[in-house]
Scaffold this motif. Structure first.
Motif, PDB file in Angstrom:
ATOM      1  N   ASP A  20     -22.013  25.229  30.904  1.00 47.58           N
ATOM      2  CA  ASP A  20     -22.478  24.071  30.258  1.00 47.58           C
ATOM      3  C   ASP A  20     -24.169  23.866  30.769  1.00 47.58           C
ATOM      4  N   GLU A  21     -24.571  23.070  29.993  1.00 49.24           N
ATOM      5  CA  GLU A  21     -26.044  22.848  30.589  1.00 49.24           C
ATOM      6  C   GLU A  21     -26.366  22.087  31.918  1.00 49.24           C
ATOM      7  N   ALA A  22     -25.435  21.306  32.356  1.00 49.66           N
ATOM      8  CA  ALA A  22     -25.569  20.440  33.342  1.00 49.66           C
ATOM      9  C   ALA A  22     -25.639  21.745  34.486  1.00 49.66           C
ATOM     10  N   LEU A  23     -24.849  22.631  34.336  1.00 45.41           N
ATOM     11  CA  LEU A  23     -24.500  23.687  35.470  1.00 45.41           C
ATOM     12  C   LEU A  23     -25.715  24.554  35.191  1.00 45.41           C
ATOM     13  N   LEU A  24     -26.078  25.061  34.070  1.00 49.18           N
ATOM     14  CA  LEU A  24     -27.069  25.787  33.987  1.00 49.18           C
ATOM     15  C   LEU A  24     -28.484  25.086  34.759  1.00 49.18           C
TER      16      LEU A  24
END
Lengths: 418, 418
Positions: free
Chosen positions: B64-68
């Motif tokens: 997901d974006e937060a992890l990326l």
């Protein structure tokens, strides 16, 4: 009740009263300790009687003499136990001490406050005096304690606990501050050392196998003491009088203790001068010697030390001796065979002393002093709950401070973080 | 090579070089840190390139974006990473500091010397900057470190490790001082956390499930950080301006951090005065509120807080609010629902402030300051490896001191024990 429920109940009670203990003033705690000491003295006949029950059972079960001796409560030992509690009462209260309270650039004041650990579980063998000592130290440090003594000391421990409970009650403190496990079922230990929600730390006291088993099975932090394979290294720049005094004292002052020397390392250059002299001393004291081939060359009457000897904590009038090239090899030997307990160098050389202090990775490292000093009383801790060979939290003799922790405190005046 | 052998080999190497690191001077260690910082800057393009590989793989795997975002290394983040290493270099060297060296009645001098822990294993997720930060702190404290980052950051971590190795080599220190696990095989973690003979402590950094699993499976001491369910209690003797500033800052300054407030407790007597005002502030900031029935009476537009809310670390623009009778009930709530992380009281009352400081059992306890101050930098530690919610060894923000231990040193002049 099933053992697990019973132990859960003890843990739950301990957790509950730990909050009361954390807030208890030094006065209340000291009163409880002093009253407990008085009850122990007053009840000494009852204690001896309870102890007789344990001794009779022990003899019947065929316990050996050394164990029976450790188990025995005499009037004299009872007096020492009471005196121990009074000594603990006389120590400064560690709880609440604030240190390093300083202003930070943000304007907040940051410091640390010493606080109890919470609930301590102690598992021990034979010696009933541990019941009083451990309870006293835990109480003074503001912790609730659950004590699980050896089954062979069951009646003695219960009788001591009754005295401590009376002391607690007189001081207005909850009797659940000190709980002695009232079952000899072995599964009680397993239930104690896996109760993360109620117990903060486990301290096992006893033989190596007990401690190893508990460390492996516990899911709670353990403050433990494994081997004490202590070394004395006599450097070629040693003062010979000091060397002889220390090497004799470290081995012979008492044999069955963890801070006694088990291996003597001697620098090659002075081996021929000092070893024959040392050999006579040890022979006179009845200490059996085992040496490396070079040592045997100087002391033809001694046996040969095997690889296993260097790894062994004798706890007996037995000593292994090895000749080394110098400081470097001595440190290598200690690093390889030692147990990180206590090591000492005898030398007049400043730089070598400094290197030994820095490079030897043991809980106590000494220069020109006997390993036998590695002890809570000698270090000024007042009393000790044990000697830790761990690196985290407490290392070496563990006194009241080791039974506490520090939390951070922050004082502000409406400060917020930008 | 099989994973277990591979990890054993890393452990063995780490143990070996840990002795060299323990003796390394501040100058060598600082040189290594500064050179590593320079290499990181010089190689920033290579780092970004390695990071792109990880990002591509991550996107492909549907992260997901937060992890990326956490995974991304930008030029700016790389500069911060290098600066972090320089900051660590500028901190005083904790190793070798001797404290409390005092004479005892026996004539020996007894003190404590700060020493490295030995070998530290760090297990972390996603953020590649942890590789540099953790390596830097462990190195400065004289420890060897084995780093096991998340598989999603594999190439980034390897690239950072290469810069650190160059720094170590330039300073004449062994590159095995910092070892990054070069496999993404999950069994590497299991092999690391059970290597008692080679690893002294494990520090997991990441989500709660990772930390819980590691704590359960490790046979080595773990310095861990679980929840941060932090509370602000606004007493009825609070200064309203300070109360508003602190309660807003503690929640809104940053949401996804462990020292953000998750539950606000308000004394009944001032609830009607302060809560409507607070409600507007939170609404304006887009914070969702959930309250007890009494709070809902004052703020009819908010949802109701369930039992689960009081137990939850939101890490999000979400806040639970409860009205309490006063200090006593506030402390009870914190004791029951808190995670022993950070709590603050807002009050002008001296005795209540004192009671809160004493009775709240959290790693940081504050008066009139925002919970957001619970941080190694704010406390003056220079940097932190994490925030410990344990009680043993290190509590709260863990800096260089938490990566060391103290051994006892004894100086004598031929002293023996009588």
């Amino acid at each position: 009740m099933d053992i697990k429920d019973y132990m859960q109940n003890l843990g739950c009670q301990a957790r509950k009263v730990s909050r009361i203990l954390a807030r208890a003033g030094a006065e209340e705690k000291n009163q409880a300790l002093e009253m407990a000491a008085s009850f122990i003295e007053k009840e000494s006949q009852a204690l001896v009687k309870a102890n007789h029950k344990d001794l009779a059972t022990g003899r019947h079960a065929g316990l050996d003499e050394a164990l029976l001796d450790r188990l025995t409560l005499t009037e004299a030992r009872i007096a020492v136990m009471a005196e121990g509690l009074r000594q603990i009462a006389s120590l400064p209260d560690p709880v609440g001490a604030i240190s390093d309270l300083n202003y930070r650039p943000s304007g907040i004041q940051v410091g640390r406050m010493r606080v109890p650990l919470g609930v301590i579980g102690i598992i021990y063998e034979s010696r009933p005096n541990v019941t009083a000592d451990a309870a006293g130290l835990c109480l003074k440090a503001g912790n609730a304690v659950i004590l699980r003594g050896g089954s062979e000391a069951f009646h003695s421990n219960q009788a001591i606990a009754r005295c401590i409970h009376q002391g607690l009650e007189q001081a207005g403190l909850p009797r659940e501050a000190v709980q002695v496990v009232e079952t000899i079922d072995r599964s009680a230990v397993g239930a104690l050392i896996t109760q993360q929600e109620h117990v903060d730390v486990i301290i096992p006291r006893g033989g190596k196998s007990l401690i190893e088993r508990i460390s492996q099975e516990a899911t709670i932090p353990v403050i433990k003491h494994l081997d004490g394979i202590c070394h004395v290294y006599i450097d070629d720049r040693a003062d010979l009088d000091k060397a002889v005094a220390i090497a004799v004292n470290a081995k012979c002052q008492r044999y069955g203790v963890c801070n006694a020397m088990e291996t003597l390392l001697v620098a090659r250059e002075i081996a021929a001068e000092i070893l024959p002299m040392m050999g006579e001393h040890y022979r006179g004291a009845g200490v059996e010697l085992r040496g490396c081939p070079e040592t045997q060359g100087l002391l033809p009457y001694i046996g040969s030390a095997t690889e296993e000897d260097w790894h062994t904590e004798y706890l007996a009038p037995l000593l292994s001796i090895r000749i080394v090239a110098g400081l470097e090899e001595a440190i290598e030997h200690i690093t390889h065979y030692g147990s990180h307990h206590t090591e000492t160098i005898v030398t007049e050389d400043f730089t070598r002393a400094r290197r030994f202090l820095t490079e030897v990775d043991s809980s106590s490292v000494m220069v020109n002093a006997s390993t036998r000093f590695a002890d809570g009383f000698e270090y000024g801790l007042g009393a000790e709950i044990g000697i830790s060979t761990d690196k985290l939290h407490a290392r070496g003799p563990v006194g009241l401070e080791g039974l506490t922790s520090q939390k951070w405190i922050v004082l502000g005046n409406g400060h917020i973080r930008e």
